[in-house]
Scaffold this motif. Structure first.
Motif, PDB file in Angstrom:
ATOM      1  N   SER A  26      -6.069  -1.611  -2.653  1.00  0.00           N
ATOM      2  CA  SER A  26      -6.992  -0.626  -3.588  1.00  0.00           C
ATOM      3  C   SER A  26      -7.892   0.286  -2.625  1.00  0.00           C
ATOM      4  O   SER A  26      -7.595   1.708  -3.040  1.00  0.00           O
ATOM      5  CB  SER A  26      -7.759  -1.518  -4.434  1.00  0.00           C
ATOM      6  OG  SER A  26      -8.784  -2.266  -3.670  1.00  0.00           O
ATOM      7  N   LEU A  37      -3.168   5.590 -11.737  1.00  0.00           N
ATOM      8  CA  LEU A  37      -3.002   4.440 -11.069  1.00  0.00           C
ATOM      9  C   LEU A  37      -3.942   3.358 -11.535  1.00  0.00           C
ATOM     10  O   LEU A  37      -5.210   3.554 -10.984  1.00  0.00           O
ATOM     11  CB  LEU A  37      -2.411   4.363  -9.597  1.00  0.00           C
ATOM     12  CG  LEU A  37      -2.452   3.410  -8.796  1.00  0.00           C
ATOM     13  CD1 LEU A  37      -1.253   2.493  -9.042  1.00  0.00           C
ATOM     14  CD2 LEU A  37      -2.347   3.538  -7.333  1.00  0.00           C
ATOM     15  N   VAL A  80      -7.146   7.028  -9.298  1.00  0.00           N
ATOM     16  CA  VAL A  80      -6.941   5.780  -9.191  1.00  0.00           C
ATOM     17  C   VAL A  80      -8.256   5.038  -9.920  1.00  0.00           C
ATOM     18  O   VAL A  80      -9.290   5.409  -9.660  1.00  0.00           O
ATOM     19  CB  VAL A  80      -6.927   5.334  -7.452  1.00  0.00           C
ATOM     20  CG1 VAL A  80      -6.846   3.918  -7.535  1.00  0.00           C
ATOM     21  CG2 VAL A  80      -5.885   6.014  -6.920  1.00  0.00           C
ATOM     22  N   LYS A 140       0.943  -1.270  -0.174  1.00  0.00           N
ATOM     23  CA  LYS A 140       0.032   0.076  -0.005  1.00  0.00           C
ATOM     24  C   LYS A 140       0.823   1.497   0.009  1.00  0.00           C
ATOM     25  O   LYS A 140       0.711   2.249  -0.733  1.00  0.00           O
ATOM     26  CB  LYS A 140      -0.885   0.098   1.249  1.00  0.00           C
ATOM     27  CG  LYS A 140      -1.859  -0.966   1.200  1.00  0.00           C
ATOM     28  CD  LYS A 140      -2.715  -1.030   2.635  1.00  0.00           C
ATOM     29  CE  LYS A 140      -1.802  -1.607   3.628  1.00  0.00           C
ATOM     30  NZ  LYS A 140      -2.938  -2.210   4.787  1.00  0.00           N
ATOM     31  N   ALA A 176      -3.324   8.005  -2.678  1.00  0.00           N
ATOM     32  CA  ALA A 176      -2.418   8.344  -3.871  1.00  0.00           C
ATOM     33  C   ALA A 176      -2.549   9.486  -4.460  1.00  0.00           C
ATOM     34  O   ALA A 176      -3.716  10.028  -4.478  1.00  0.00           O
ATOM     35  CB  ALA A 176      -2.764   6.887  -4.807  1.00  0.00           C
ATOM     36  N   CYS A 217      -4.969   3.053  -1.198  1.00  0.00           N
ATOM     37  CA  CYS A 217      -4.191   3.783  -2.614  1.00  0.00           C
ATOM     38  C   CYS A 217      -5.675   4.693  -3.067  1.00  0.00           C
ATOM     39  O   CYS A 217      -5.254   5.952  -3.464  1.00  0.00           O
ATOM     40  CB  CYS A 217      -4.140   2.627  -3.548  1.00  0.00           C
ATOM     41  SG  CYS A 217      -2.721   1.876  -3.213  1.00  0.00           S
ATOM     42  N   ILE A 236       3.258   1.665  -3.277  1.00  0.00           N
ATOM     43  CA  ILE A 236       2.469   2.140  -4.603  1.00  0.00           C
ATOM     44  C   ILE A 236       2.414   3.451  -4.379  1.00  0.00           C
ATOM     45  O   ILE A 236       2.412   4.350  -5.550  1.00  0.00           O
ATOM     46  CB  ILE A 236       1.114   1.180  -4.632  1.00  0.00           C
ATOM     47  CG1 ILE A 236       1.642  -0.333  -5.231  1.00  0.00           C
ATOM     48  CG2 ILE A 236       0.459   1.994  -5.673  1.00  0.00           C
ATOM     49  CD1 ILE A 236       0.377  -1.160  -4.931  1.00  0.00           C
ATOM     50  N   CYS A 237       1.846   3.929  -3.200  1.00  0.00           N
ATOM     51  CA  CYS A 237       1.498   5.417  -2.990  1.00  0.00           C
ATOM     52  C   CYS A 237       2.814   6.310  -3.184  1.00  0.00           C
ATOM     53  O   CYS A 237       2.901   7.158  -3.813  1.00  0.00           O
ATOM     54  CB  CYS A 237       0.997   5.780  -1.797  1.00  0.00           C
ATOM     55  SG  CYS A 237      -1.000   5.039  -1.955  1.00  0.00           S
TER      56      CYS A 237
END
Length: 193
Positions: free
Chosen positions: A173, A154, A184, A139, A180, A176, A142-143
């Motif tokens: 998910s 993303l 997304v 998590k 993010a 994010c 990715i961010c």
């Protein structure tokens, strides 16, 4: 600079950059697609390639190179670090250094195979792609990568965790989508409830 012809048509001069129909310059799309061992993540990658990118004029010709004007896909996989300590119900156990190294080696091999397979999917569709393997909490990594590399979008897959499993394990998910620094897109595989 625009000129108007005798018939009232507007024409662009060579001094101006090409633009889209709306008058906004076309930007190359930079998309990160996170993949894991699930079939859902491979589906999300294929969906992204077929729905967000146009195929080059060459069609199925294997000699046609990827068109960088279409944009680029970065396929990322995050390897979770193997913990040296495990906590069974009765007592803590210490894992030997050789066992830890063996597990890490297996993780690296699995990650390399996974991103290689994803890269091949991109190559077959003639979309410019790169791969990235990170280590840490998926998590957060990715961010962090989205923020550092300035992606436009993303894409993640939905694994279909129920409410209890999502509460206990957390949803990558979901995390994010809230943290993010770019839009997304969560792709649900067909037949997903």
């Amino acid at each position: 600079m625009e000129e108007t012809s005798a018939g009232g048509d507007r024409r662009r001069t060579a001094e101006q950059p090409p633009s889209t129909a709306e008058g906004v310059p076309k930007k190359r799309l930079r998309v990160m697609v996170a993949v894991d061992e699930s079939d859902a993540s491979l589906y999300a990658l294929k969906w992204t390639l077929s729905n967000l990118f146009n195929k080059p004029a060459g069609g199925e010709d294997p000699e046609v190179e990827p068109d960088p004007e279409q944009g680029m896909v970065t396929v990322v996989h995050v390897v979770q670090p193997f913990e040296r300590y495990t906590f069974p119900a009765e007592a803590a156990m210490y894992t030997s250094a050789s066992m830890v190294e063996s597990v890490r080696k297996a993780q690296r091999q699995t990650a390399a195979q996974l991103v290689s397979r994803a890269f091949q999917v991109c190559k077959e569709t003639k979309i410019k792609a790169e791969t990235l393997i990170l280590e840490g909490d998926p998590k957060e990594m990715i961010c962090q990568a989205v923020e550092e590399m300035h992606f436009d979008l993303l894409v993640l897959s939905s694994r279909g965790f129920g409410a209890i499993k999502r509460a206990l394990l957390g949803s990558i998910s979901d995390f994010c989508a809230h943290h993010a620094k770019c839009p997304v897109l969560i792709v649900k595989p067909p037949g997903h409830k």
